[in-house]
Design an enzyme around this catalytic site. Structure first.
Site, PDB file in Angstrom:
ATOM      1  N   GLU A 102       0.830  -1.210   0.000  1.00 55.94           N
ATOM      2  CA  GLU A 102       0.000   0.000   0.000  1.00 55.94           C
ATOM      3  C   GLU A 102       0.865   1.262   0.000  1.00 55.94           C
ATOM      4  O   GLU A 102       1.928   1.297   0.619  1.00 55.94           O
ATOM      5  CB  GLU A 102      -0.849   0.050   1.273  1.00 55.94           C
ATOM      6  CG  GLU A 102      -1.891  -1.030   1.369  1.00 55.94           C
ATOM      7  CD  GLU A 102      -2.713  -0.890   2.646  1.00 55.94           C
ATOM      8  OE1 GLU A 102      -3.529  -1.766   2.889  1.00 55.94           O
ATOM      9  OE2 GLU A 102      -2.511   0.097   3.400  1.00 55.94           O
ATOM     10  N   CYS A 124       4.744  -6.981   8.093  1.00 53.63           N
ATOM     11  CA  CYS A 124       5.612  -6.392   9.116  1.00 53.63           C
ATOM     12  C   CYS A 124       5.767  -7.383  10.264  1.00 53.63           C
ATOM     13  O   CYS A 124       4.823  -8.088  10.614  1.00 53.63           O
ATOM     14  CB  CYS A 124       5.018  -5.094   9.640  1.00 53.63           C
ATOM     15  SG  CYS A 124       6.118  -4.208  10.772  1.00 53.63           S
ATOM     16  N   LEU A 230       6.079   6.513  19.541  1.00 56.38           N
ATOM     17  CA  LEU A 230       6.188   6.176  20.966  1.00 56.38           C
ATOM     18  C   LEU A 230       4.894   5.512  21.448  1.00 56.38           C
ATOM     19  O   LEU A 230       4.917   4.444  22.033  1.00 56.38           O
ATOM     20  CB  LEU A 230       6.464   7.459  21.761  1.00 56.38           C
ATOM     21  CG  LEU A 230       7.384   7.329  22.965  1.00 56.38           C
ATOM     22  CD1 LEU A 230       8.697   6.665  22.608  1.00 56.38           C
ATOM     23  CD2 LEU A 230       7.634   8.708  23.583  1.00 56.38           C
ATOM     24  N   ASN A 305      -7.560   4.980  13.358  1.00 55.70           N
ATOM     25  CA  ASN A 305      -8.547   4.375  12.468  1.00 55.70           C
ATOM     26  C   ASN A 305      -8.736   2.918  12.902  1.00 55.70           C
ATOM     27  O   ASN A 305      -7.814   2.115  12.762  1.00 55.70           O
ATOM     28  CB  ASN A 305      -8.076   4.407  11.014  1.00 55.70           C
ATOM     29  CG  ASN A 305      -8.202   5.787  10.413  1.00 55.70           C
ATOM     30  OD1 ASN A 305      -9.247   6.417  10.494  1.00 55.70           O
ATOM     31  ND2 ASN A 305      -7.119   6.281   9.820  1.00 55.70           N
TER      32      ASN A 305
HETATM   33  S1  SF4 Z   1       2.514   0.093  13.060  1.00 56.16           S
HETATM   34 FE1  SF4 Z   1       3.956  -1.475  13.783  1.00 56.16          FE
HETATM   35  S2  SF4 Z   1       3.193  -3.431  12.916  1.00 56.16           S
HETATM   36 FE2  SF4 Z   1       2.193  -1.744  11.801  1.00 56.16          FE
HETATM   37  S3  SF4 Z   1       3.490  -1.446   9.983  1.00 56.16           S
HETATM   38 FE3  SF4 Z   1       4.164   0.022  11.547  1.00 56.16          FE
HETATM   39  S4  SF4 Z   1       5.829  -1.029  12.622  1.00 56.16           S
HETATM   40 FE4  SF4 Z   1       4.695  -2.589  11.492  1.00 56.16          FE
END
Ligand code: SF4
Length: 363
Positions: A102, A124, A230, A305
């Site tokens: 995306e 991820c 954070l 969201n």
């Molecule tokens: S919020 Fe966390 S899990 Fe989601 S893409 Fe970013 S680093 Fe990865």
């Protein structure tokens, strides 16, 4: 107006994005042509020229033939475009191995500008509990060329609505600092005056707080921006939200951010996503203010969201306007710079990873 979705788009971007000037020069030389053509060919490509546009330049016929072969390769194909009522545009690009990523275009309040968000990985591994991307796990790192393709796709989208793609943040799917070499290669091409021509200061790399990665960024000496997510003012709460938080305590992350900031002289941005009843109390605002102290950092307060049930079985919700306002008031009363980032594209799959998950489920 309701969200518009165009799943019939089949725009193709050339594999020239896989090259920088030096590697294309080597390739051209290997074809028996002058390597000095490389910069001109890539410049035309980044300027949005289609294959005919590049090959129509004054180039030797043999080189044109080779280039057209090169450009017939598909590095990424736009398969879905969603446009929200607020103009936020989500793109889903299909990669050469069939996987998808995306990218997001966000209109600026200035009518002629827009910001882009680029993914650095497919899926991820960070496991942030409130994030949709984490639900599919990690599949692979993106190449620099695949990140360049996202940039070019976003720039075309911006141009199509009369805007200039002004800034880019590496903050979409994935943790950029766990794919650092490719991210830096992409950043070089985006910033380079003879290629993406975006400029260093228009680029931000965002991280959940990988301390060695932040130090590696600092060591590059490159003049882009750093944002650190954070999302909690204490290690226990943060560890629940961001499992990576258990590996790197907040104190170590802020110390690494201090080192980056000291070397650049520009504020690091702290990202803080407000989640109802989790991290948005007045007490937690004071804790955050204590943490930041006299640091000259900017705090971006993000509106959440929702993404449904998390991996830990939690249904997170956005903070109410009252809680979010009270949180910001505390930070400002403590002399900190706290800015709200609007929730974008609420009428489409706005959260990172949502569009991809839904499209993969439909396949
Ligand atoms: S919020 Fe966390 S899990 Fe989601 S893409 Fe970013 S680093 Fe990865």
């Amino acid at each position: 107006m309701s969200a518009r979705r165009d799943s019939s788009s089949q725009e193709t971007f050339g594999a020239l994005a896989d090259f920088d000037v030096s590697t294309l020069a080597q390739r051209i030389e290997a074809w028996g042509c002058k390597p000095s053509h490389a910069a001109r060919v890539l410049r035309a490509f980044y300027d949005g020229a289609d294959p005919a546009g590049v090959s129509a330049q004054k180039l030797p016929q043999g080189l044109k033939d080779r280039l057209s072969q090169l450009m017939s390769e598909r590095a990424a194909t736009l398969t879905v475009r969603q446009v929200a009522d607020d103009g936020t545009t989500k793109l889903l690009l299909r990669l050469r191995d069939g996987r998808t990523v995306e990218s997001v275009l966000m209109p600026d309040y200035r009518a002629d500008r827009a910001a882009g968000c680029i993914s650095s990985q497919v899926g991820c591994a960070m496991g942030c509990d409130f994030c949709a991307t984490t639900k599919t796990g990690f599949e692979r790192n993106l190449t620099a060329g695949e990140m360049v393709e996202q940039f070019l796709a976003l720039r075309r989208e911006a141009q199509a609505v009369g805007r200039k793609l002004q800034t880019i943040v590496f903050m979409g799917m994935g943790e950029p600092l766990l794919n650092l070499d490719a991210v830096l290669a992409a950043v070089h091409r985006l910033a380079d005056n003879s290629l993406g021509a975006l400029g260093w200061r228009q680029i931000t790399v965002s991280t959940v707080g990988i301390v060695p990665g932040i130090d590696a960024l600092t060591a590059t000496g490159l003049n882009f921006n750093l944002a650190v997510s954070l999302h909690a003012p204490d290690d226990v709460t943060r560890g629940r939200l961001l499992p990576m938080g258990k590996r790197f305590p907040i104190a170590d992350i802020l110390a690494a951010a201090d080192r980056f900031q000291a070397s650049r002289g520009r504020p690091v941005t702290i990202q803080y996503c407000l989640l109802a009843g989790v991290n948005d109390s007045v007490e937690q605002a004071h804790q955050l203010a204590d943490l930041i102290g006299s640091r000259r950092m900017h705090i971006n307060l993000l509106r959440y969201n929702p993404t449904g049930l998390s991996l830990r079985g939690v249904e997170y919700a956005a903070s109410s306007d009252e809680s979010a306002g009270a949180f910001a008031d505390v930070l400002r009363s403590r002399k900190l710079v706290a800015l709200f980032r609007r929730a974008r594209g609420k009428d489409v799959d706005a959260a990172c990873g949502q569009l991809r998950r839904r499209e993969e489920a439909l396949r």
